[in-house]
Motif scaffolding. Sequence first.
Motif, PDB file in Angstrom:
ATOM      1  N   UNK A 157      -2.753   5.078  16.489  1.00 28.00           N
ATOM      2  CA  UNK A 157      -2.732   3.615  16.545  1.00 28.00           C
ATOM      3  C   UNK A 157      -4.009   3.025  15.947  1.00 28.00           C
ATOM      4  N   UNK A 158      -5.145   3.624  16.281  1.00 27.50           N
ATOM      5  CA  UNK A 158      -6.412   3.154  15.734  1.00 27.50           C
ATOM      6  C   UNK A 158      -6.483   3.325  14.229  1.00 27.50           C
ATOM      7  N   UNK A 159      -5.987   4.456  13.741  1.00 34.14           N
ATOM      8  CA  UNK A 159      -5.935   4.729  12.306  1.00 34.14           C
ATOM      9  C   UNK A 159      -5.102   3.661  11.597  1.00 34.14           C
ATOM     10  N   UNK A 160      -3.942   3.341  12.159  1.00 35.65           N
ATOM     11  CA  UNK A 160      -3.076   2.315  11.574  1.00 35.65           C
ATOM     12  C   UNK A 160      -3.773   0.959  11.578  1.00 35.65           C
ATOM     13  N   UNK A 161      -4.406   0.618  12.693  1.00 38.11           N
ATOM     14  CA  UNK A 161      -5.109  -0.656  12.805  1.00 38.11           C
ATOM     15  C   UNK A 161      -6.158  -0.828  11.697  1.00 38.11           C
ATOM     16  N   UNK A 162      -6.941   0.223  11.492  1.00 37.84           N
ATOM     17  CA  UNK A 162      -8.076   0.101  10.581  1.00 37.84           C
ATOM     18  C   UNK A 162      -7.700   0.176   9.108  1.00 37.84           C
ATOM     19  N   UNK A 163      -6.528   0.723   8.775  1.00 35.63           N
ATOM     20  CA  UNK A 163      -6.188   0.866   7.357  1.00 35.63           C
ATOM     21  C   UNK A 163      -5.043  -0.034   6.897  1.00 35.63           C
ATOM     22  N   UNK A 177      -0.279   0.209   2.334  1.00 35.12           N
ATOM     23  CA  UNK A 177       1.131  -0.070   2.619  1.00 35.12           C
ATOM     24  C   UNK A 177       1.611   0.958   3.647  1.00 35.12           C
ATOM     25  N   UNK A 178       1.370   0.668   4.929  1.00 31.74           N
ATOM     26  CA  UNK A 178       1.677   1.636   5.980  1.00 31.74           C
ATOM     27  C   UNK A 178       3.182   1.841   6.154  1.00 31.74           C
ATOM     28  N   UNK A 179       3.982   0.897   5.672  1.00 25.04           N
ATOM     29  CA  UNK A 179       5.434   1.064   5.756  1.00 25.04           C
ATOM     30  C   UNK A 179       5.918   2.148   4.799  1.00 25.04           C
ATOM     31  N   UNK A 180       5.106   2.469   3.807  1.00 23.92           N
ATOM     32  CA  UNK A 180       5.447   3.520   2.850  1.00 23.92           C
ATOM     33  C   UNK A 180       4.309   4.538   2.802  1.00 23.92           C
ATOM     34  N   UNK A 181       3.889   4.937   3.989  1.00 20.88           N
ATOM     35  CA  UNK A 181       2.768   5.862   4.151  1.00 20.88           C
ATOM     36  C   UNK A 181       3.129   7.215   3.530  1.00 20.88           C
ATOM     37  N   UNK A 182       2.331   7.622   2.562  1.00 16.89           N
ATOM     38  CA  UNK A 182       2.528   8.929   1.927  1.00 16.89           C
ATOM     39  C   UNK A 182       1.153   9.558   1.769  1.00 16.89           C
ATOM     40  N   UNK A 183       0.910  10.604   2.544  1.00 13.80           N
ATOM     41  CA  UNK A 183      -0.443  11.142   2.647  1.00 13.80           C
ATOM     42  C   UNK A 183      -0.546  12.503   1.974  1.00 13.80           C
ATOM     43  N   UNK A 184      -1.624  12.697   1.232  1.00 10.98           N
ATOM     44  CA  UNK A 184      -1.917  13.988   0.612  1.00 10.98           C
ATOM     45  C   UNK A 184      -2.753  14.811   1.576  1.00 10.98           C
TER      46      UNK A 184
END
Length: 555
Positions: free
Chosen positions: A216-222, A227-234
Amino acid sequence: MKEKLWQKFYDPGVILSPTYLTIPLKEQFIAQVKKDPDRPYIYCSDQVITYREANIAACKLANALINAGVRKGDRVAITLPNISEFVISVQACLKIGAIIVLTNPRYKKRELTYQYSDSGAETVICLNENENINIELLKEKAGFLKRVIVIPNVEVDSNLPEGIVGYKEFVRNSPEYEPEIDIDLEDIAVLVYTGGTTGVSKGCCVTHKNLIAVASGWKQMCQFFTDVEHYKVLSSTPMYHVHGFQTTINANILLGGSIIILPEITIDNIIKAIHKYEPNVWPAVPAQICALTKRPDLPISKVKKIQHLGCGSAPLPVSLIRKFEAMTSVPIIEGYGASETSMAVASNPIRKRKMGSVGIPYPNIDFKVVDLKAGEIGLPVGEIGELCFKGPQVIKEYWQHPDETALALRDGWWYSGDIGYMDEEGYIFVLDRKKDMIICSGFNVFCNEVDDILNSHPNILEAGVVGIPDSKRGETVKAFVVVKPGKELSEDEVKTYCRQYLAAYKVPTLVEFMDTLPRTYVHKLDRKALRLREECYRMSLESSETNWSHSFSAR
């Protein structure tokens, strides 16, 4: 409630006192499966696994573990590199309430024996590359180990001890339904072992509640610039490390994003994956940032499309940040965290970054600086002391280490062992580790400060310092330096350069040139290895002097 100094610098959309979901992680993942079952969840080696497929695989493994006798609260060691089965194994354990023990697959027998024994792990999921060590442990009838599940499979051998089974065989006839096991948010979800750079490595008890708070904190800060709705992480850091685990697996449970897994983490593979999959989030480490700046194709690469490039696990020189950003126009977001805080508790806001700072505390995190002696006096803005954090990300205890818990965790506050200060706007600056601080003639020298100066030299590729015994000063500074290929540098030139920027007592009195510097498995400079090297050298000198004096006396 009094406003904290840093609160006015949060990016838009950050809630000062957010409330967190009270739904167990496994239920959150199931909700994502129902919401978008055909969305890619994992990209790995040209393989695409959807949310539906991943959930089926996790259910089969979860039920197979139950049928093998694994119960809620039992420890399951995941001793794997970054592969899709790592993620599936995590989801399976979350479904049944088994405690995940994150273990480095490169560990040797002694290290694995300690971690399995300390955690009480009865089940190990490993790759066939390191099955031999685990089979040895099983053969030795160690009381803590009952079964070893090998990916992809083990060869049929009548000499194999009971308890060895191939992954495919283990899950072959297992049902696909959801296990009906109740999970409490205060249950321990993961044991993350500290690096053990001083004393014994300890298991940090990360609960389901801790994991939800971190995500939750990660989402809040970034969210302001991603575009967290299309979160694609390497995923280019090991998932068995808290940094890689949280930013890839855990964050995706909340965000419903996709994970790009690199089984072999190299700079070439990182660039290829960025071009192929176009991730919008990349949690990197300084060594990777440094390597990329040496590539002539970096300015024309798709790296510039990354929205959130976070960097952690070790200090990042300001000169390197500026060089990378000049080549890519992608801002690097530095943060701060540890195993004891389940990962990050602070990071730079995008609107007002301060280079050299690790940023401001996450929402719901409190912060203070205390005196270095007893840790009982809160220090004012600007004064140097030990950094302390309190909040929902902070663990409550170490696994079966009450004495260590009492030292590091007091009244909900985690005493980090890091030395630093908070400026007048609430930004946190980390200077060094307490154990790394060098005391020269009564003056404090912070290793990171000297490192930064050395690394800014145009002919130095990498450098690091440690304190060594000195008969006059008590301790003195010794530098270990790697010169850039094709360049030359002398000891006197290194010292002269440092004198331009450092007080005399901070300037290295000794310089040793090396081909490469030792690093930990998460690419941090391994000062412990440098100190050990120095101690061995001094012991060899003392031994030689003793032998010489004995032979002289004999004459």
